[in-house]
Design a protein around this motif. Structure first.
Motif, PDB file in Angstrom:
ATOM      1  N   MET A   1       0.806  -1.189   0.000  1.00 40.41           N
ATOM      2  CA  MET A   1       0.000   0.000   0.000  1.00 40.41           C
ATOM      3  C   MET A   1       0.851   1.255   0.000  1.00 40.41           C
ATOM      4  SD  MET A   1      -3.307  -0.814   2.314  1.00 40.41           S
ATOM      5  CE  MET A   1      -4.008   0.727   1.853  1.00 40.41           C
ATOM      6  N   TYR A   2       2.096   1.108   0.366  1.00 39.63           N
ATOM      7  CA  TYR A   2       2.958   2.273   0.453  1.00 39.63           C
ATOM      8  C   TYR A   2       3.644   2.563  -0.876  1.00 39.63           C
ATOM      9  CZ  TYR A   2       6.264   5.653   2.222  1.00 39.63           C
ATOM     10  OH  TYR A   2       6.975   6.796   2.434  1.00 39.63           O
ATOM     11  N   GLY A   3       4.186   1.525  -1.507  1.00 31.75           N
ATOM     12  CA  GLY A   3       4.936   1.740  -2.729  1.00 31.75           C
ATOM     13  C   GLY A   3       6.151   2.583  -2.457  1.00 31.75           C
ATOM     14  N   THR A   4       6.400   3.556  -3.295  1.00 34.27           N
ATOM     15  CA  THR A   4       7.555   4.419  -3.078  1.00 34.27           C
ATOM     16  C   THR A   4       7.160   5.743  -2.432  1.00 34.27           C
ATOM     17  OG1 THR A   4       7.341   5.278  -5.318  1.00 34.27           O
ATOM     18  CG2 THR A   4       8.867   3.435  -4.979  1.00 34.27           C
ATOM     19  N   GLN A   5       5.843   6.052  -2.388  1.00 37.36           N
ATOM     20  CA  GLN A   5       5.426   7.336  -1.837  1.00 37.36           C
ATOM     21  C   GLN A   5       4.299   7.248  -0.820  1.00 37.36           C
ATOM     22  OE1 GLN A   5       4.616  10.007  -5.024  1.00 37.36           O
ATOM     23  NE2 GLN A   5       6.642   9.846  -5.880  1.00 37.36           N
ATOM     24  N   GLY A   6       3.497   6.217  -0.823  1.00 31.90           N
ATOM     25  CA  GLY A   6       2.444   6.054   0.160  1.00 31.90           C
ATOM     26  C   GLY A   6       1.321   7.082   0.096  1.00 31.90           C
ATOM     27  N   THR A   7       0.899   7.448  -1.086  1.00 27.90           N
ATOM     28  CA  THR A   7      -0.151   8.457  -1.222  1.00 27.90           C
ATOM     29  C   THR A   7      -1.527   7.873  -0.901  1.00 27.90           C
ATOM     30  OG1 THR A   7      -0.513   7.989  -3.559  1.00 27.90           O
ATOM     31  CG2 THR A   7       1.150   9.656  -3.035  1.00 27.90           C
ATOM     32  N   ARG A   8      -2.449   8.731  -0.499  1.00 27.39           N
ATOM     33  CA  ARG A   8      -3.818   8.296  -0.209  1.00 27.39           C
ATOM     34  C   ARG A   8      -4.474   7.717  -1.464  1.00 27.39           C
ATOM     35  NH1 ARG A   8      -7.834   7.975   3.139  1.00 27.39           N
ATOM     36  NH2 ARG A   8      -9.936   8.626   2.598  1.00 27.39           N
ATOM     37  N   ARG A   9      -4.228   8.330  -2.586  1.00 23.25           N
ATOM     38  CA  ARG A   9      -4.794   7.833  -3.857  1.00 23.25           C
ATOM     39  C   ARG A   9      -4.355   6.398  -4.105  1.00 23.25           C
ATOM     40  NH1 ARG A   9      -2.756   8.887  -9.534  1.00 23.25           N
ATOM     41  NH2 ARG A   9      -4.450   8.135 -10.835  1.00 23.25           N
ATOM     42  N   ARG A  10      -3.078   6.112  -3.875  1.00 21.44           N
ATOM     43  CA  ARG A  10      -2.559   4.753  -4.065  1.00 21.44           C
ATOM     44  C   ARG A  10      -3.280   3.782  -3.129  1.00 21.44           C
ATOM     45  NH1 ARG A  10       1.900   2.061  -5.980  1.00 21.44           N
ATOM     46  NH2 ARG A  10       2.520   0.262  -4.792  1.00 21.44           N
ATOM     47  N   ARG A  11      -3.483   4.178  -1.884  1.00 28.96           N
ATOM     48  CA  ARG A  11      -4.176   3.310  -0.919  1.00 28.96           C
ATOM     49  C   ARG A  11      -5.605   3.036  -1.356  1.00 28.96           C
ATOM     50  NH1 ARG A  11      -2.405   6.443   4.392  1.00 28.96           N
ATOM     51  NH2 ARG A  11      -0.882   7.482   3.118  1.00 28.96           N
ATOM     52  N   LEU A  12      -6.294   4.045  -1.881  1.00 25.96           N
ATOM     53  CA  LEU A  12      -7.671   3.862  -2.347  1.00 25.96           C
ATOM     54  C   LEU A  12      -7.734   2.917  -3.547  1.00 25.96           C
ATOM     55  CD1 LEU A  12      -9.051   7.498  -2.013  1.00 25.96           C
ATOM     56  CD2 LEU A  12      -9.771   5.479  -0.703  1.00 25.96           C
ATOM     57  N   ILE A  13      -6.789   3.060  -4.455  1.00 23.88           N
ATOM     58  CA  ILE A  13      -6.748   2.176  -5.634  1.00 23.88           C
ATOM     59  C   ILE A  13      -6.514   0.735  -5.199  1.00 23.88           C
ATOM     60  CG2 ILE A  13      -5.388   1.574  -7.686  1.00 23.88           C
ATOM     61  CD1 ILE A  13      -5.017   4.653  -8.090  1.00 23.88           C
ATOM     62  N   ILE A  14      -5.606   0.530  -4.268  1.00 21.94           N
ATOM     63  CA  ILE A  14      -5.305  -0.826  -3.801  1.00 21.94           C
ATOM     64  C   ILE A  14      -6.494  -1.400  -3.045  1.00 21.94           C
ATOM     65  CG2 ILE A  14      -3.854  -2.155  -2.221  1.00 21.94           C
ATOM     66  CD1 ILE A  14      -1.516  -0.363  -3.211  1.00 21.94           C
ATOM     67  N   LEU A  15      -7.141  -0.612  -2.208  1.00 21.27           N
ATOM     68  CA  LEU A  15      -8.335  -1.083  -1.510  1.00 21.27           C
ATOM     69  C   LEU A  15      -9.412  -1.481  -2.506  1.00 21.27           C
ATOM     70  CD1 LEU A  15     -10.088  -1.587   0.968  1.00 21.27           C
ATOM     71  CD2 LEU A  15     -10.630   0.866   0.992  1.00 21.27           C
ATOM     72  N   ALA A  16      -9.631  -0.658  -3.522  1.00 22.03           N
ATOM     73  CA  ALA A  16     -10.624  -0.984  -4.553  1.00 22.03           C
ATOM     74  C   ALA A  16     -10.251  -2.285  -5.263  1.00 22.03           C
ATOM     75  CB  ALA A  16     -10.744   0.163  -5.555  1.00 22.03           C
ATOM     76  N   GLU A  17      -8.981  -2.452  -5.571  1.00 24.86           N
ATOM     77  CA  GLU A  17      -8.520  -3.680  -6.222  1.00 24.86           C
ATOM     78  C   GLU A  17      -8.844  -4.904  -5.363  1.00 24.86           C
ATOM     79  OE1 GLU A  17      -4.298  -5.948  -7.067  1.00 24.86           O
ATOM     80  OE2 GLU A  17      -4.288  -3.758  -6.885  1.00 24.86           O
ATOM     81  N   PHE A  18      -8.581  -4.820  -4.072  1.00 22.92           N
ATOM     82  CA  PHE A  18      -8.838  -5.950  -3.181  1.00 22.92           C
ATOM     83  C   PHE A  18     -10.333  -6.246  -3.079  1.00 22.92           C
ATOM     84  CE2 PHE A  18      -4.752  -5.051  -0.542  1.00 22.92           C
ATOM     85  CZ  PHE A  18      -3.975  -5.587  -1.559  1.00 22.92           C
ATOM     86  N   LEU A  19     -11.144  -5.212  -2.925  1.00 22.91           N
ATOM     87  CA  LEU A  19     -12.591  -5.418  -2.800  1.00 22.91           C
ATOM     88  C   LEU A  19     -13.192  -5.980  -4.092  1.00 22.91           C
ATOM     89  CD1 LEU A  19     -13.539  -2.195  -0.798  1.00 22.91           C
ATOM     90  CD2 LEU A  19     -13.473  -4.559   0.063  1.00 22.91           C
ATOM     91  N   VAL A  20     -12.772  -5.432  -5.222  1.00 22.73           N
ATOM     92  CA  VAL A  20     -13.246  -5.951  -6.516  1.00 22.73           C
ATOM     93  C   VAL A  20     -12.753  -7.382  -6.714  1.00 22.73           C
ATOM     94  CG1 VAL A  20     -13.019  -5.685  -9.028  1.00 22.73           C
ATOM     95  CG2 VAL A  20     -13.533  -3.701  -7.603  1.00 22.73           C
ATOM     96  N   GLY A  21     -11.539  -7.672  -6.262  1.00 20.50           N
ATOM     97  CA  GLY A  21     -11.004  -9.027  -6.371  1.00 20.50           C
ATOM     98  C   GLY A  21     -11.863 -10.042  -5.646  1.00 20.50           C
ATOM     99  N   VAL A  22     -12.281  -9.716  -4.432  1.00 21.08           N
ATOM    100  CA  VAL A  22     -13.154 -10.632  -3.683  1.00 21.08           C
ATOM    101  C   VAL A  22     -14.445 -10.858  -4.455  1.00 21.08           C
ATOM    102  CG1 VAL A  22     -14.544 -10.956  -1.599  1.00 21.08           C
ATOM    103  CG2 VAL A  22     -12.274  -9.981  -1.405  1.00 21.08           C
ATOM    104  N   VAL A  23     -15.133  -9.776  -4.784  1.00 21.89           N
ATOM    105  CA  VAL A  23     -16.453  -9.878  -5.403  1.00 21.89           C
ATOM    106  C   VAL A  23     -16.378 -10.543  -6.777  1.00 21.89           C
ATOM    107  CG1 VAL A  23     -18.410  -8.542  -6.288  1.00 21.89           C
ATOM    108  CG2 VAL A  23     -17.363  -7.923  -4.105  1.00 21.89           C
ATOM    109  N   ALA A  24     -15.479 -10.078  -7.620  1.00 20.01           N
ATOM    110  CA  ALA A  24     -15.414 -10.591  -8.992  1.00 20.01           C
ATOM    111  C   ALA A  24     -14.979 -12.059  -9.043  1.00 20.01           C
ATOM    112  CB  ALA A  24     -14.472  -9.729  -9.822  1.00 20.01           C
ATOM    113  N   MET A  25     -13.947 -12.399  -8.287  1.00 17.54           N
ATOM    114  CA  MET A  25     -13.439 -13.767  -8.366  1.00 17.54           C
ATOM    115  C   MET A  25     -14.396 -14.766  -7.724  1.00 17.54           C
ATOM    116  SD  MET A  25      -9.345 -13.289  -7.999  1.00 17.54           S
ATOM    117  CE  MET A  25      -8.971 -14.975  -8.442  1.00 17.54           C
ATOM    118  N   VAL A  26     -15.004 -14.404  -6.605  1.00 18.90           N
ATOM    119  CA  VAL A  26     -15.971 -15.311  -5.972  1.00 18.90           C
ATOM    120  C   VAL A  26     -17.216 -15.446  -6.846  1.00 18.90           C
ATOM    121  CG1 VAL A  26     -17.464 -15.639  -3.957  1.00 18.90           C
ATOM    122  CG2 VAL A  26     -15.078 -14.990  -3.648  1.00 18.90           C
TER     123      VAL A  26
END
Length: 119
Positions: A1-26
């Protein structure tokens, strides 16, 4: 979630990726499981469900780390550059069905035992 800069935008994108991953794959796995006549299709459906469920604990941790200062506190004293390389390899566990769920349960049980063990 941090990457090289740890921006809030990056955290939101990663959270969205994880949530979509659960829903889409299941969802895809459930559909394959229900609609497949053969063993191969059902096995792939089960794999998708198991791999998709791996995103559930990741989503939980991402939500916890979204609080202001939580990610910085978690990374205090950590060599982020070195750890990025390590976690690049460790993230492959997401492809092993239910592995991250099992790891998360094991860690939760360890934390619970540590709290209840008399000192």
């Amino acid at each position: 979630m941090y990457g090289t800069q740890g921006t809030r935008r990056r955290r939101l994108i990663i959270l969205a990726e994880f949530l979509v991953g659960v829903v889409a794959m299941v969802t895809l796995g459930s559909w394959l499981l229900a609609s497949s006549d053969g063993l191969g299709g059902r096995a792939i459906g089960l794999w998708f469900i198991g791999a998709g469920l791996n995103y559930a604990p990741l989503s939980g941790y991402a939500i916890k780390l979204m609080r202001p200062g939580a990610l910085d506190a978690e990374l205090a004293g950590v060599d982020v550059g070195r750890e990025l390389g390590r976690y690049t390899v460790l993230q492959l566990w997401v492809f092993v069905p239910l592995s991250l769920v099992v790891f998360d349960l094991r860690d939760a049980l360890s934390r619970r035992r540590a709290r209840t063990t008399p000192r």
